[in-house]
Design a protein around this motif. Sequence first.
Motif, PDB file in Angstrom:
ATOM      1  N   PHE A   1      -4.390  15.923 -11.695  1.00 18.98           N
ATOM      2  CA  PHE A   1      -5.157  15.101 -10.766  1.00 18.98           C
ATOM      3  C   PHE A   1      -6.083  14.154 -11.529  1.00 18.98           C
ATOM      4  CE2 PHE A   1      -8.832  14.102  -8.158  1.00 18.98           C
ATOM      5  CZ  PHE A   1      -8.228  13.646  -6.996  1.00 18.98           C
ATOM      6  N   LEU A   2      -6.829  14.706 -12.476  1.00 15.52           N
ATOM      7  CA  LEU A   2      -7.763  13.877 -13.252  1.00 15.52           C
ATOM      8  C   LEU A   2      -7.029  12.812 -14.059  1.00 15.52           C
ATOM      9  CD1 LEU A   2     -10.230  16.677 -14.447  1.00 15.52           C
ATOM     10  CD2 LEU A   2     -10.591  14.988 -12.623  1.00 15.52           C
ATOM     11  N   ALA A   3      -5.906  13.191 -14.659  1.00 11.42           N
ATOM     12  CA  ALA A   3      -5.137  12.231 -15.463  1.00 11.42           C
ATOM     13  C   ALA A   3      -4.569  11.115 -14.589  1.00 11.42           C
ATOM     14  CB  ALA A   3      -4.013  12.959 -16.203  1.00 11.42           C
ATOM     15  N   ALA A   4      -4.008  11.469 -13.442  1.00 11.54           N
ATOM     16  CA  ALA A   4      -3.377  10.463 -12.584  1.00 11.54           C
ATOM     17  C   ALA A   4      -4.400   9.508 -11.973  1.00 11.54           C
ATOM     18  CB  ALA A   4      -2.560  11.162 -11.488  1.00 11.54           C
ATOM     19  N   VAL A   5      -5.540  10.037 -11.539  1.00 14.02           N
ATOM     20  CA  VAL A   5      -6.569   9.161 -10.956  1.00 14.02           C
ATOM     21  C   VAL A   5      -7.177   8.268 -12.044  1.00 14.02           C
ATOM     22  CG1 VAL A   5      -8.788   9.098  -9.757  1.00 14.02           C
ATOM     23  CG2 VAL A   5      -7.014  10.671  -8.988  1.00 14.02           C
ATOM     24  N   SER A   6      -7.348   8.804 -13.238  1.00 10.14           N
ATOM     25  CA  SER A   6      -7.824   7.979 -14.358  1.00 10.14           C
ATOM     26  C   SER A   6      -6.831   6.871 -14.662  1.00 10.14           C
ATOM     27  CB  SER A   6      -8.035   8.840 -15.609  1.00 10.14           C
ATOM     28  OG  SER A   6      -9.039   9.787 -15.382  1.00 10.14           O
ATOM     29  N   PHE A   7      -5.545   7.211 -14.630  1.00 11.93           N
ATOM     30  CA  PHE A   7      -4.509   6.205 -14.865  1.00 11.93           C
ATOM     31  C   PHE A   7      -4.532   5.133 -13.774  1.00 11.93           C
ATOM     32  CE2 PHE A   7      -0.147   4.605 -14.409  1.00 11.93           C
ATOM     33  CZ  PHE A   7      -0.006   4.010 -15.659  1.00 11.93           C
ATOM     34  N   ALA A   8      -4.818   5.532 -12.539  1.00  9.70           N
ATOM     35  CA  ALA A   8      -4.912   4.559 -11.442  1.00  9.70           C
ATOM     36  C   ALA A   8      -6.014   3.540 -11.726  1.00  9.70           C
ATOM     37  CB  ALA A   8      -5.174   5.273 -10.115  1.00  9.70           C
ATOM     38  N   GLY A   9      -7.153   4.023 -12.217  1.00 11.13           N
ATOM     39  CA  GLY A   9      -8.238   3.116 -12.587  1.00 11.13           C
ATOM     40  C   GLY A   9      -7.840   2.197 -13.728  1.00 11.13           C
TER      41      GLY A   9
ATOM     42  N   LYS B   1       0.830  -1.214   0.000  1.00  8.96           N
ATOM     43  CA  LYS B   1       0.000   0.000   0.000  1.00  8.96           C
ATOM     44  C   LYS B   1       0.864   1.263   0.000  1.00  8.96           C
ATOM     45  CE  LYS B   1      -3.295  -2.781  -0.211  1.00  8.96           C
ATOM     46  NZ  LYS B   1      -3.702  -3.184  -1.545  1.00  8.96           N
ATOM     47  N   SER B   2       2.011   1.208   0.681  1.00  5.30           N
ATOM     48  CA  SER B   2       2.936   2.340   0.650  1.00  5.30           C
ATOM     49  C   SER B   2       3.486   2.554  -0.763  1.00  5.30           C
ATOM     50  CB  SER B   2       4.103   2.114   1.616  1.00  5.30           C
ATOM     51  OG  SER B   2       3.638   2.058   2.930  1.00  5.30           O
ATOM     52  N   ALA B   3       3.745   1.455  -1.463  1.00  7.47           N
ATOM     53  CA  ALA B   3       4.229   1.565  -2.846  1.00  7.47           C
ATOM     54  C   ALA B   3       3.185   2.259  -3.719  1.00  7.47           C
ATOM     55  CB  ALA B   3       4.559   0.175  -3.402  1.00  7.47           C
ATOM     56  N   HIS B   4       1.923   1.890  -3.556  1.00  9.06           N
ATOM     57  CA  HIS B   4       0.847   2.559  -4.299  1.00  9.06           C
ATOM     58  C   HIS B   4       0.855   4.059  -4.026  1.00  9.06           C
ATOM     59  CE1 HIS B   4      -1.870  -0.339  -6.300  1.00  9.06           C
ATOM     60  NE2 HIS B   4      -1.362  -1.205  -5.448  1.00  9.06           N
ATOM     61  N   LEU B   5       0.874   4.412  -2.752  1.00 14.08           N
ATOM     62  CA  LEU B   5       0.820   5.821  -2.361  1.00 14.08           C
ATOM     63  C   LEU B   5       2.008   6.598  -2.920  1.00 14.08           C
ATOM     64  CD1 LEU B   5      -0.912   7.663  -0.276  1.00 14.08           C
ATOM     65  CD2 LEU B   5       1.150   7.467   1.092  1.00 14.08           C
ATOM     66  N   LEU B   6       3.201   6.070  -2.749  1.00 17.65           N
ATOM     67  CA  LEU B   6       4.404   6.785  -3.164  1.00 17.65           C
ATOM     68  C   LEU B   6       4.550   6.898  -4.680  1.00 17.65           C
ATOM     69  CD1 LEU B   6       6.935   5.452  -0.511  1.00 17.65           C
ATOM     70  CD2 LEU B   6       5.920   7.735  -0.647  1.00 17.65           C
ATOM     71  N   GLU B   7       4.249   5.817  -5.410  1.00 18.44           N
ATOM     72  CA  GLU B   7       4.409   5.896  -6.859  1.00 18.44           C
ATOM     73  C   GLU B   7       3.428   6.897  -7.467  1.00 18.44           C
ATOM     74  OE1 GLU B   7       3.956   1.863  -8.260  1.00 18.44           O
ATOM     75  OE2 GLU B   7       1.806   1.861  -7.950  1.00 18.44           O
ATOM     76  N   TYR B   8       2.237   6.987  -6.928  1.00 14.86           N
ATOM     77  CA  TYR B   8       1.270   7.947  -7.462  1.00 14.86           C
ATOM     78  C   TYR B   8       1.544   9.366  -6.962  1.00 14.86           C
ATOM     79  CZ  TYR B   8      -1.247   4.685 -10.246  1.00 14.86           C
ATOM     80  OH  TYR B   8      -1.566   3.788 -11.231  1.00 14.86           O
ATOM     81  N   MET B   9       2.206   9.495  -5.830  1.00 12.31           N
ATOM     82  CA  MET B   9       2.616  10.821  -5.361  1.00 12.31           C
ATOM     83  C   MET B   9       3.673  11.388  -6.321  1.00 12.31           C
ATOM     84  SD  MET B   9       4.175  11.962  -1.645  1.00 12.31           S
ATOM     85  CE  MET B   9       3.001  10.979  -0.758  1.00 12.31           C
ATOM     86  N   VAL B  10       4.642  10.577  -6.676  1.00 11.54           N
ATOM     87  CA  VAL B  10       5.684  10.997  -7.617  1.00 11.54           C
ATOM     88  C   VAL B  10       5.073  11.302  -8.981  1.00 11.54           C
ATOM     89  CG1 VAL B  10       7.741  10.210  -8.886  1.00 11.54           C
ATOM     90  CG2 VAL B  10       7.548   9.782  -6.428  1.00 11.54           C
ATOM     91  N   LEU B  11       4.209  10.416  -9.454  1.00 13.33           N
ATOM     92  CA  LEU B  11       3.550  10.636 -10.744  1.00 13.33           C
ATOM     93  C   LEU B  11       2.780  11.950 -10.746  1.00 13.33           C
ATOM     94  CD1 LEU B  11       2.693   9.711 -13.573  1.00 13.33           C
ATOM     95  CD2 LEU B  11       0.826   8.433 -12.492  1.00 13.33           C
ATOM     96  N   ALA B  12       2.082  12.238  -9.669  1.00 10.85           N
ATOM     97  CA  ALA B  12       1.286  13.468  -9.582  1.00 10.85           C
ATOM     98  C   ALA B  12       2.160  14.716  -9.655  1.00 10.85           C
ATOM     99  CB  ALA B  12       0.463  13.481  -8.291  1.00 10.85           C
ATOM    100  N   VAL B  13       3.281  14.714  -8.953  1.00 14.33           N
ATOM    101  CA  VAL B  13       4.183  15.874  -8.992  1.00 14.33           C
ATOM    102  C   VAL B  13       4.694  16.084 -10.415  1.00 14.33           C
ATOM    103  CG1 VAL B  13       6.419  16.769  -8.222  1.00 14.33           C
ATOM    104  CG2 VAL B  13       4.851  15.744  -6.564  1.00 14.33           C
ATOM    105  N   LEU B  14       5.109  15.004 -11.070  1.00 12.99           N
ATOM    106  CA  LEU B  14       5.615  15.124 -12.441  1.00 12.99           C
ATOM    107  C   LEU B  14       4.528  15.627 -13.391  1.00 12.99           C
ATOM    108  CD1 LEU B  14       7.723  11.849 -12.599  1.00 12.99           C
ATOM    109  CD2 LEU B  14       8.591  14.198 -12.494  1.00 12.99           C
ATOM    110  N   LEU B  15       3.335  15.058 -13.281  1.00 13.65           N
ATOM    111  CA  LEU B  15       2.239  15.503 -14.147  1.00 13.65           C
ATOM    112  C   LEU B  15       1.836  16.947 -13.863  1.00 13.65           C
ATOM    113  CD1 LEU B  15      -0.120  12.387 -14.296  1.00 13.65           C
ATOM    114  CD2 LEU B  15       1.193  13.380 -16.179  1.00 13.65           C
ATOM    115  N   ALA B  16       1.768  17.309 -12.584  1.00 15.35           N
ATOM    116  CA  ALA B  16       1.375  18.674 -12.226  1.00 15.35           C
ATOM    117  C   ALA B  16       2.379  19.686 -12.763  1.00 15.35           C
ATOM    118  CB  ALA B  16       1.221  18.815 -10.710  1.00 15.35           C
TER     119      ALA B  16
END
Length: 162
Positions: free
Chosen positions: A97-105, A64-79
């Motif tokens: 935000f919309l792109a990263a959450v869509s990618f998560a799905g 679960k930490s891996a999920h949180l951290l990888e998407y945190m990094v992705l979000a900063v890069l996308l933002a």
Amino acid sequence: MEVKKALPLVLAMICMGIVLLFSCQTGAASHDLSLIIARRIGEILDYTGFGKQSIEQIDLLVRKSAHLLEYMVLAVLLAKGCARLLGRVGVGSLVAFLAAVSFAGLDEWVQLSYRGRTASMFDVIIDAAGVFLGITAFVLYTRKNRPQRREACLEGTMARKS
């Protein structure tokens, strides 16, 4: 588009590729990898005096930490990339935000194609929390010292508009 301006988006795409590579593992391969990490953490905790910890609990925390951290990094890069591309931190952050959450799905949906893997709405929620934390950190960083950091973030976009 200038190379420097596009770099955060290129790094975000590389990050997305890495996420998908891990998602394409079978359930057994994914479990084995996180179990190796969990056992090492368990050994360190035991050695440092925290006592024996449940490997299953540590494994869950690692995943679960891996999920949180990888998407945190992705979000900063996308933002950062979207803010540079669109010329506005707020709009870029919303798009990111919309792109990263869509990618998560999409990432969870891709996992359904691989033996031993399942899709989890809970993982998408953890991913979305990582996206939120990453974008919040990015916005706070760019607005803390607004004039200098905002211009550094948007480098090149403001000059063209004037």
